[in-house]
Every structure is written in structure tokens, then in C-alpha cells.
Design a protein around this motif. Structure first.
Motif, PDB file in Angstrom:
ATOM      1  N   SER A 104       0.842  -1.210   0.000  1.00 32.92           N
ATOM      2  CA  SER A 104       0.000   0.000   0.000  1.00 32.92           C
ATOM      3  C   SER A 104       0.872   1.252   0.000  1.00 32.92           C
ATOM      4  CB  SER A 104      -0.906   0.043   1.237  1.00 32.92           C
ATOM      5  OG  SER A 104      -1.746  -1.068   1.268  1.00 32.92           O
ATOM      6  N   GLU A 105       1.908   1.229   0.827  1.00 34.52           N
ATOM      7  CA  GLU A 105       2.806   2.393   0.912  1.00 34.52           C
ATOM      8  C   GLU A 105       3.588   2.583  -0.386  1.00 34.52           C
ATOM      9  OE1 GLU A 105       3.690   4.587   3.919  1.00 34.52           O
ATOM     10  OE2 GLU A 105       1.587   3.976   3.947  1.00 34.52           O
ATOM     11  N   ARG A 165       2.610   1.868  -3.326  1.00 33.42           N
ATOM     12  CA  ARG A 165       1.702   2.413  -4.340  1.00 33.42           C
ATOM     13  C   ARG A 165       1.390   3.884  -4.032  1.00 33.42           C
ATOM     14  NH1 ARG A 165      -3.696   3.138  -5.672  1.00 33.42           N
ATOM     15  NH2 ARG A 165      -4.392   2.669  -3.566  1.00 33.42           N
ATOM     16  N   ASP A 166       1.103   4.168  -2.781  1.00 33.29           N
ATOM     17  CA  ASP A 166       0.748   5.547  -2.383  1.00 33.29           C
ATOM     18  C   ASP A 166       1.872   6.529  -2.633  1.00 33.29           C
ATOM     19  OD1 ASP A 166      -1.723   5.069  -1.484  1.00 33.29           O
ATOM     20  OD2 ASP A 166      -1.311   5.405   0.659  1.00 33.29           O
ATOM     21  N   LYS A 167       3.090   6.107  -2.252  1.00 36.98           N
ATOM     22  CA  LYS A 167       4.198   7.063  -2.242  1.00 36.98           C
ATOM     23  C   LYS A 167       5.172   6.856  -3.385  1.00 36.98           C
ATOM     24  CE  LYS A 167       3.610   7.952   2.570  1.00 36.98           C
ATOM     25  NZ  LYS A 167       3.607   7.090   3.744  1.00 36.98           N
ATOM     26  N   ARG A 172      -4.275  -3.568  -9.377  1.00 37.88           N
ATOM     27  CA  ARG A 172      -3.457  -3.379  -8.171  1.00 37.88           C
ATOM     28  C   ARG A 172      -2.655  -4.651  -7.960  1.00 37.88           C
ATOM     29  NH1 ARG A 172      -6.850   0.255  -4.895  1.00 37.88           N
ATOM     30  NH2 ARG A 172      -6.900   2.023  -6.310  1.00 37.88           N
ATOM     31  N   GLU A 217      -6.400  -1.918   2.225  1.00 40.26           N
ATOM     32  CA  GLU A 217      -5.123  -1.213   2.338  1.00 40.26           C
ATOM     33  C   GLU A 217      -4.488  -1.384   3.716  1.00 40.26           C
ATOM     34  OE1 GLU A 217      -3.905  -0.157  -0.282  1.00 40.26           O
ATOM     35  OE2 GLU A 217      -5.392   0.782  -1.580  1.00 40.26           O
TER      36      GLU A 217
END
Ligand code: HSE
Length: 441
Positions: free
Chosen positions: A170-171, A173-175, A248, A281
Motif C-alpha cells: 500500500s505504501e 503504491r501511495d508514495k 493493483r 489497504e
């Protein structure tokens, strides 16, 4: 209702989950007793850290640093094993069973590796071994698979069953960060262990998947036959490309019934971004179960943590308390199916698994490259579903080609990847990530 003496519990390990169990049991005592029909009392606690254990327990229970004293105490009816690991925990669980005690455990590694002998011993000694907390922490997935869905022929399961790796993905993908930097951050925050191997290499997920496959299909624990691949080689670029294609990447545990055998595999997987499970997430877990009658069902919740895991441990305590006086023949079978009706259907070797693929290759950006690659794929009878080429940055000769394939068999992809890597126009290794649609079929 006849009033029975409280059931006596021995707790092995009062760390995070043990402490949570102790606390929730005390906090919700009245409510739990109304459900269980009798009191449930922790009489003994074993922990290496005597001082800390005494502080948590106060005067309510005996405290010892010798766990064998608990499993050998005739006054104890149920042993909760929260020590972890497979060496001492196995000895303790086997000793508790031999002494006629029921066992509640959160130990997925123990059950995935030694469950067959543990359940055989439990049958012999007419005791229960309950393990709701071993899979996906607080989510009552064992109860759902073993009892709620008992009418169904379970077709497949796909689960996000490791919170640490889901947090990392999740991190990333987010960052847009690299695996290494997110792992370091997760360790700093205490989400990932100092030795994160079990979590990031898919081993913890494979333990949980092994248990779910056993109770879904009525097969023995087959952890050694599970295919396990973790997330440590995933790049931020692959996560971004997958996103651009509407997918994803999640670390999934997948088990599926096929005419040739049962799939049992853990690996990073592209799944359509519009699926509910694709949007799970952080450290949360979710499990998608497809039954023939019920269709797809989804279970979501915290996969770890003191209170969620305590919730599962105490649910088992209540179950065992209720069934304590029942004949073993009238209890729910440990692995959902009657022990003399287990199936020995084989686990399908990974090379025989049918799925589709995301392939990324780095190529020289010049005429004929695509033709060379598609020729290799055609030779392996692999059909392409979608393709994108990412132009090389200014001044660079290499471009990325990403292909999504239709369904094929893993051994064909293996052959095609070997062929593509031999092409002079292709630089380095081909990245392969499996892909699942997780639709209703
Ligand atoms: N370490 C596991 C996880 C929790 O990250 O989900 C306990 O199995």
C-alpha cells in the motif's frame, strides 16, 4: 441450567496477544459467561518474563516460567498456546493433548507444519484443538469456512492474509517508494519484525493458506507442497504500470479446486482495481471465498494485533467450553470434514497452474523487437490480451514493454520467458507477475 464450575484455563505466553486475551476476558467477563454458560477463568500463566507476567496478572492467577507445569497441571482444562515457533510449542501442545487438555492456539506455523500429527493425537485423546486466531487474526474465517459455508462445495479462496506485506505494498503504491525504503520504515514503526522473512517472503501467508485449504477441501495440511513467492522483488515501476492498466498488485494466497488437483500458491498478483479486495489497504486482511451455492463472499478485518487476535482466541475458548462435555463424535471436526472422509487429492505443481500474466521486459527501442517477442510467445501458444510500450527517457536506448496475457499454463510462460531472455534485443530478466480476475466464475 445446571451450574458448572468455571472452566480452568492455562495461558502459555502473555505477550501482545496473551496480554490482550487476558484483558478482554476480564473486561467482558459477564457477557462471555452469558454466552458460554459457565465461567472461563485463567488459573495459570506461563511466561519467560515473570516480572512482566506478574504485573499483568496480579493475584488472579498463578504465574510460572515453566510452561510444562501448566500443561501437566490436572486442574487445567484448556491450554492456550501463544508462544509461537514450532519447537517448544509443538512439545507443549502434544503434552497438553496427551494429558487430555483441549488446546486453543494462534500458531499457524505449528499447524501448517505439524497439524496432521496434532489433530491425530487430539482425536486419540478425545480433545479439541481450536485455531481461529491462527488465520487472519480477528476475522472469523475458520468459523465461516468450517461451519457457515458447510453446505457449499468451496471452489476457491483468494486472500490478503499478511498485514505486513499489504502495508508495504500500500505504501509503495501511495508514495511510489521502493520496497527497501518502505520495509525500513515499517520496521521503524514496529509493523515489521527485525527479521521480516516470514512476512515478506509469503511464508506466513502460506501457513494460513495451508490451513484454509485443509478445512475447505477436506485435505491434510500440505504446507510443503505450497508454492511461495514474496514481495521483496517488486518494484515501484511495476506497481505503477499495473495501476495504469487498471490493476493493483497484492500478495495473495490462492487455493483452488481444479480437475487436476488443488492449487496452493502465494505470490504477488495483479487484480482488477475495481474489486473490493483490491482496495484493502494497510495492515488489514481480507479473504474472498467462492462457494458453489453462496457465490463469492468477502471477509474483512484486522489480521493481527492484541485485541483482534484476542477476539478470536476467546471465541475458541467459548466454543471449547460449550462443547467440553459433548462426545467427540458430536463436535465439529477439527478440519471441517470427518477424519475418515479426508481426501488425498494432490496439490497441483506450480508448473501446471493455469492463470494469466503480466510480463515486463526491457528492450532496445528498434524495429523488429516486438515481432521477435511475439514470435516466442506464439511458439508457447500464449495469447496477448493487452500491451503497452513505455518510451525510453531522453537519451536512453531502452524502453519497457508490458504485456498482459490471456490464460495459459505456468510451464508455457516459463518456456516463453526463457526464450525472450535469450533474445539479443532484450536486456536482463523478464519480470513476471501472475494475474487473477477474481470474478464470479
Ligand atoms: N505477521 C502477520 C501479519 C500477523 O503481518 O499479518 C500474524 O500472522
Amino acid at each position: 441450567m445446571k451450574s458448572l464450575r468455571p472452566i480452568h484455563v492455562g495461558l502459555l505466553g502473555i505477550g501482545t496477544v496473551g496480554g490482550g486475551t487476558f484483558e478482554v476476558l476480564a473486561r467482558n467477563q459477564e457477557e462471555i459467561m452469558r454466552r458460554a454458560g459457565r465461567g472461563i477463568v485463567i488459573k495459570m500463566v506461563a511466561d519467560k518474563d515473570l516480572k512482566r507476567a506478574r504485573k499483568l496478572v496480579g493475584k488472579t492467577a498463578k504465574v510460572t516460567d515453566d510452561a510444562f507445569k501448566v500443561v501437566n497441571d490436572p486442574d487445567i482444562d484448556i491450554v492456550i498456546e501463544l508462544i509461537g515457533g514450532t519447537r517448544i510449542a509443538r512439545e507443549l501442545v502434544m503434552a497438553a493433548i496427551a494429558n487430555g487438555k483441549h488446546v486453543v492456539t494462534a500458531n499457524k506455523a505449528l499447524l501448517a507444519n505439524y497439524g496432521n500429527e496434532i489433530f491425530a493425537a487430539a482425536r486419540k485423546h478425545r480433545v479439541m484443538v481450536a485455531f481461529e486466531a491462527a488465520v487472519a487474526g480477528g476475522i472469523p474465517i475458520i468459523k465461516a469456512l468450517r461451519e457457515g459455508l458447510t453446505a457449499n462445495r468451496i471452489e476457491w479462496i483468494a486472500g490478503i492474509i499478511n498485514g505486513t506485506s499489504n502495508f508495504i505494498l500500500s505504501e509503495m503504491r501511495d508514495k511510489g517508494s521502493s520496497f527497501e525504503s518502505v520495509l525500513a520504515e515499517a520496521q521503524r514503526l514496529g509493523y515489521a519484525e527485525t527479521d521480516p522473512t516470514f512476512d515478506i517472503e509469503g511464508i506466513d501467508a502460506a501457513h494460513k493458506l495451508t490451513i484454509m485449504a485443509a478445512i475447505s477441501f477436506g485435505i491434510p495440511m500440505r504446507f510443503k507442497d505450497a508454492y511461495t513467492e514474496g514481495i521483496s522483488k517488486l518494484t515501484a515501476a511495476d506497481i505503477r504500470y499495473a495501476e495504469e492498466l487498471g490493476y493493483r498488485i497484492k500478495l495473495l494466497g490462492i487455493t483452488r479446486r481444479t480437475p487436476k488437483g488443488i492449487e496452493l500458491r502465494v505470490h504477488p498478483t495483479l487484480i482488477p482495481a475495481r474489486r473490493l479486495i483490491a482496495n484493502v489497504e494497510g495492515v488489514m486482511n481480507a479473504i474472498l471465498v467462492k462457494g458453489d451455492a453462496v457465490g463469492p463472499t468477502l471477509y474483512y478485518g484486522a489480521g493481527a494485533g492484541a485485541y483482534p487476535t484476542a477476539s478470536a482466541v476467546i471465541a475458541d475458548l467459548v466454543d471449547v467450553t460449550r462443547m467440553h462435555t459433548a462426545d467427540p463424535e458430536n463436535r465439529v471436526p477439527h478440519l471441517a470434514f470427518q477424519p475418515d472422509r479426508m481426501s488425498n487429492v494432490p496439490i497441483l505443481p506450480m508448473a501446471e497452474v493455469e492463470t494469466s500474466y503480466y510480463l515486463r521486459m526491457r528492450v532496445y527501442d528498434k524495429p523488429g523487437v516486438l515481432a521477435d517477442i511475439t514470435r516466442v510467445l506464439a511458439k508457447s501458444k500464449i495469447s496477448i490480451d493487452a500491451m503497452v510500450q513505455k518510451e525510453p527517457p531522453a537519451g536512453e536506448a531502452h524502453a519497457d514493454i508490458i504485456m498482459l496475457t490471456h490464460l495459459t499454463i505456468e510451464k508455457r510462460i516459463n518456456a516463453a520467458i526463457a526464450g525472450i531472455e535469450k533474445l539479443k534485443v532484450v536486456v536482463g530478466k523478464v519480470t513476471r507477475i501472475r494475474m487473477e480476475q477474481l470474478g464470479t466464475s
